[in-house]
Structure formats: structure tokens, C-alpha cells
Write a protein that holds these residues in place. Structure first.
Motif, PDB file in Angstrom:
ATOM      1  N   ALA A  25       2.783  -0.839  -6.264  1.00  0.00           N
ATOM      2  CA  ALA A  25       1.819  -0.021  -6.994  1.00  0.00           C
ATOM      3  C   ALA A  25       0.915  -0.893  -7.863  1.00  0.00           C
ATOM      4  O   ALA A  25      -0.286  -0.625  -7.985  1.00  0.00           O
ATOM      5  N   TYR A  26       1.458  -1.936  -8.438  1.00  0.00           N
ATOM      6  CA  TYR A  26       0.675  -2.868  -9.249  1.00  0.00           C
ATOM      7  C   TYR A  26      -0.388  -3.549  -8.386  1.00  0.00           C
ATOM      8  O   TYR A  26      -1.516  -3.737  -8.822  1.00  0.00           O
ATOM      9  N   ASN A  27      -0.028  -3.906  -7.165  1.00  0.00           N
ATOM     10  CA  ASN A  27      -0.952  -4.617  -6.278  1.00  0.00           C
ATOM     11  C   ASN A  27      -1.911  -3.701  -5.530  1.00  0.00           C
ATOM     12  O   ASN A  27      -3.070  -4.049  -5.324  1.00  0.00           O
ATOM     13  N   CYS A  28      -1.440  -2.558  -5.092  1.00  0.00           N
ATOM     14  CA  CYS A  28      -2.247  -1.677  -4.228  1.00  0.00           C
ATOM     15  C   CYS A  28      -2.697  -0.397  -4.918  1.00  0.00           C
ATOM     16  O   CYS A  28      -3.601   0.275  -4.435  1.00  0.00           O
ATOM     17  N   GLY A  29      -2.033  -0.022  -5.979  1.00  0.00           N
ATOM     18  CA  GLY A  29      -2.331   1.221  -6.681  1.00  0.00           C
ATOM     19  C   GLY A  29      -1.269   2.274  -6.416  1.00  0.00           C
ATOM     20  O   GLY A  29      -0.725   2.341  -5.308  1.00  0.00           O
ATOM     21  N   PRO A  30      -0.975   3.093  -7.422  1.00  0.00           N
ATOM     22  CA  PRO A  30       0.066   4.110  -7.252  1.00  0.00           C
ATOM     23  C   PRO A  30      -0.290   5.179  -6.229  1.00  0.00           C
ATOM     24  O   PRO A  30       0.588   5.760  -5.602  1.00  0.00           O
ATOM     25  N   GLY A  31      -1.574   5.443  -6.010  1.00  0.00           N
ATOM     26  CA  GLY A  31      -1.974   6.421  -5.005  1.00  0.00           C
ATOM     27  C   GLY A  31      -1.564   5.991  -3.610  1.00  0.00           C
ATOM     28  O   GLY A  31      -1.115   6.815  -2.807  1.00  0.00           O
ATOM     29  N   VAL A  32      -1.686   4.719  -3.327  1.00  0.00           N
ATOM     30  CA  VAL A  32      -1.289   4.181  -2.024  1.00  0.00           C
ATOM     31  C   VAL A  32       0.215   4.326  -1.847  1.00  0.00           C
ATOM     32  O   VAL A  32       0.693   4.745  -0.785  1.00  0.00           O
ATOM     33  N   VAL A  33       0.967   4.007  -2.881  1.00  0.00           N
ATOM     34  CA  VAL A  33       2.429   4.093  -2.803  1.00  0.00           C
ATOM     35  C   VAL A  33       2.876   5.537  -2.659  1.00  0.00           C
ATOM     36  O   VAL A  33       3.761   5.843  -1.861  1.00  0.00           O
ATOM     37  N   ASN A  34       2.262   6.430  -3.416  1.00  0.00           N
ATOM     38  CA  ASN A  34       2.659   7.838  -3.371  1.00  0.00           C
ATOM     39  C   ASN A  34       2.427   8.477  -2.004  1.00  0.00           C
ATOM     40  O   ASN A  34       3.120   9.411  -1.630  1.00  0.00           O
ATOM     41  N   LYS A  35       1.455   7.979  -1.250  1.00  0.00           N
ATOM     42  CA  LYS A  35       1.165   8.510   0.085  1.00  0.00           C
ATOM     43  C   LYS A  35       1.875   7.734   1.189  1.00  0.00           C
ATOM     44  O   LYS A  35       1.798   8.112   2.349  1.00  0.00           O
ATOM     45  N   SER A  36       2.537   6.654   0.832  1.00  0.00           N
ATOM     46  CA  SER A  36       3.078   5.735   1.833  1.00  0.00           C
ATOM     47  C   SER A  36       4.325   6.263   2.529  1.00  0.00           C
ATOM     48  O   SER A  36       5.063   7.090   2.007  1.00  0.00           O
ATOM     49  N   SER A  37       4.540   5.710   3.704  1.00  0.00           N
ATOM     50  CA  SER A  37       5.760   6.029   4.450  1.00  0.00           C
ATOM     51  C   SER A  37       6.982   5.390   3.784  1.00  0.00           C
ATOM     52  O   SER A  37       8.104   5.841   4.007  1.00  0.00           O
ATOM     53  N   ILE A  38       6.763   4.386   2.968  1.00  0.00           N
ATOM     54  CA  ILE A  38       7.869   3.763   2.221  1.00  0.00           C
ATOM     55  C   ILE A  38       8.515   4.791   1.312  1.00  0.00           C
ATOM     56  O   ILE A  38       9.731   4.972   1.314  1.00  0.00           O
ATOM     57  N   LEU A  39       7.695   5.469   0.544  1.00  0.00           N
ATOM     58  CA  LEU A  39       8.214   6.456  -0.399  1.00  0.00           C
ATOM     59  C   LEU A  39       8.844   7.643   0.331  1.00  0.00           C
ATOM     60  O   LEU A  39       9.883   8.150  -0.078  1.00  0.00           O
ATOM     61  N   LYS A  40       8.240   8.048   1.439  1.00  0.00           N
ATOM     62  CA  LYS A  40       8.805   9.153   2.220  1.00  0.00           C
ATOM     63  C   LYS A  40      10.189   8.794   2.744  1.00  0.00           C
ATOM     64  O   LYS A  40      11.107   9.609   2.703  1.00  0.00           O
ATOM     65  N   LYS A  41      10.337   7.555   3.233  1.00  0.00           N
ATOM     66  CA  LYS A  41      11.645   7.125   3.745  1.00  0.00           C
ATOM     67  C   LYS A  41      12.679   7.054   2.621  1.00  0.00           C
ATOM     68  O   LYS A  41      13.822   7.478   2.792  1.00  0.00           O
ATOM     69  N   LEU A  42      12.277   6.536   1.474  1.00  0.00           N
ATOM     70  CA  LEU A  42      13.217   6.432   0.359  1.00  0.00           C
ATOM     71  C   LEU A  42      13.641   7.815  -0.142  1.00  0.00           C
ATOM     72  O   LEU A  42      14.788   8.003  -0.539  1.00  0.00           O
ATOM     73  N   ARG A  43      12.732   8.765  -0.117  1.00  0.00           N
ATOM     74  CA  ARG A  43      13.084  10.138  -0.513  1.00  0.00           C
ATOM     75  C   ARG A  43      14.132  10.736   0.413  1.00  0.00           C
ATOM     76  O   ARG A  43      14.971  11.510  -0.006  1.00  0.00           O
ATOM     77  N   ARG A  44      14.065  10.356   1.707  1.00  0.00           N
ATOM     78  CA  ARG A  44      15.052  10.841   2.676  1.00  0.00           C
ATOM     79  C   ARG A  44      16.358  10.061   2.598  1.00  0.00           C
ATOM     80  O   ARG A  44      17.325  10.409   3.275  1.00  0.00           O
ATOM     81  N   GLY A  45      16.372   8.965   1.838  1.00  0.00           N
ATOM     82  CA  GLY A  45      17.572   8.151   1.739  1.00  0.00           C
ATOM     83  C   GLY A  45      17.619   7.015   2.735  1.00  0.00           C
ATOM     84  O   GLY A  45      18.617   6.315   2.838  1.00  0.00           O
ATOM     85  N   ASP A  46      16.537   6.811   3.459  1.00  0.00           N
ATOM     86  CA  ASP A  46      16.452   5.741   4.454  1.00  0.00           C
ATOM     87  C   ASP A  46      15.874   4.496   3.779  1.00  0.00           C
ATOM     88  O   ASP A  46      14.730   4.483   3.350  1.00  0.00           O
ATOM     89  N   ARG A  47      16.672   3.443   3.678  1.00  0.00           N
ATOM     90  CA  ARG A  47      16.217   2.223   3.010  1.00  0.00           C
ATOM     91  C   ARG A  47      15.740   1.164   4.002  1.00  0.00           C
ATOM     92  O   ARG A  47      15.510   0.025   3.616  1.00  0.00           O
ATOM     93  N   ASN A  48      15.533   1.522   5.244  1.00  0.00           N
ATOM     94  CA  ASN A  48      15.022   0.603   6.249  1.00  0.00           C
ATOM     95  C   ASN A  48      13.489   0.576   6.144  1.00  0.00           C
ATOM     96  O   ASN A  48      12.784   1.173   6.956  1.00  0.00           O
TER      97      ASN A  48
END
Length: 81
Positions: A25-48
Motif C-alpha cells: 500500500a505504501y508503494n502502490c496505494g491502498p486503493g490498489v491493495v484493496n482491489k487486489s487479488s492478494i487481499l481477496k485471497k487473504l480474506r478467504r484464508g488462502d496465503r498462497n
């Protein structure tokens, strides 16, 4: 440091992944992180998330080798199992 702490605090509910998300978020912005597939996977419990995290290496729509190297380094230092 103050800005990085602020971004890490945004993702504190993700525990040990909050630093990794805060750094992105510091590098790309929190908007990018909030829309990212990274955050979606972590919400599901998938850490891959290696592939998704290292995909954030584009500048003006083009692959940037140094950004890719930075993401690899960040991931290796900040991602803990």
C-alpha cells in the motif's frame, strides 16, 4: 516510517500479513491493495499469494524489472509462514 505504520495499521486485522500489505500500500496505494487479488485471497484464508504479490511490478503499464526484483525481495523478507 510514519506513513508505513499508518498503512500497516490499515491491514492490522490480517495479523502477520499486515506488514506485507502495508508495504504494498505504501508503494502502490491502498486503493490498489484493496482491489487486489492478494487481499481477496487473504480474506478467504488462502496465503498462497506469491504470484499475485510479485505481479505488482508495472510502471505506466509496462513490466519493470527493478520493481519485480523489489517485490521479490519484499516478499522474501516480509512473508512469514
Amino acid at each position: 516510517r510514519k506513513d508505513l505504520r499508518k498503512f500497516c495499521a490499515l491491514y492490522s486485522q490480517y495479523g502477520k500479513d499486515s506488514v506485507l500489505l502495508g508495504t504494498l500500500a505504501y508503494n502502490c496505494g491502498p486503493g490498489v491493495v484493496n482491489k487486489s487479488s492478494i487481499l481477496k485471497k487473504l480474506r478467504r484464508g488462502d496465503r498462497n499469494i506469491f504470484k499475485e504479490y510479485t505481479a505488482h511490478c508495472r510502471y505506466k503499464g509496462k513490466f519493470h524489472k527493478q520493481l519485480h526484483q523489489r517485490r521479490l525481495t519484499e516478499f522474501s523478507f516480509l512473508f512469514s509462514l
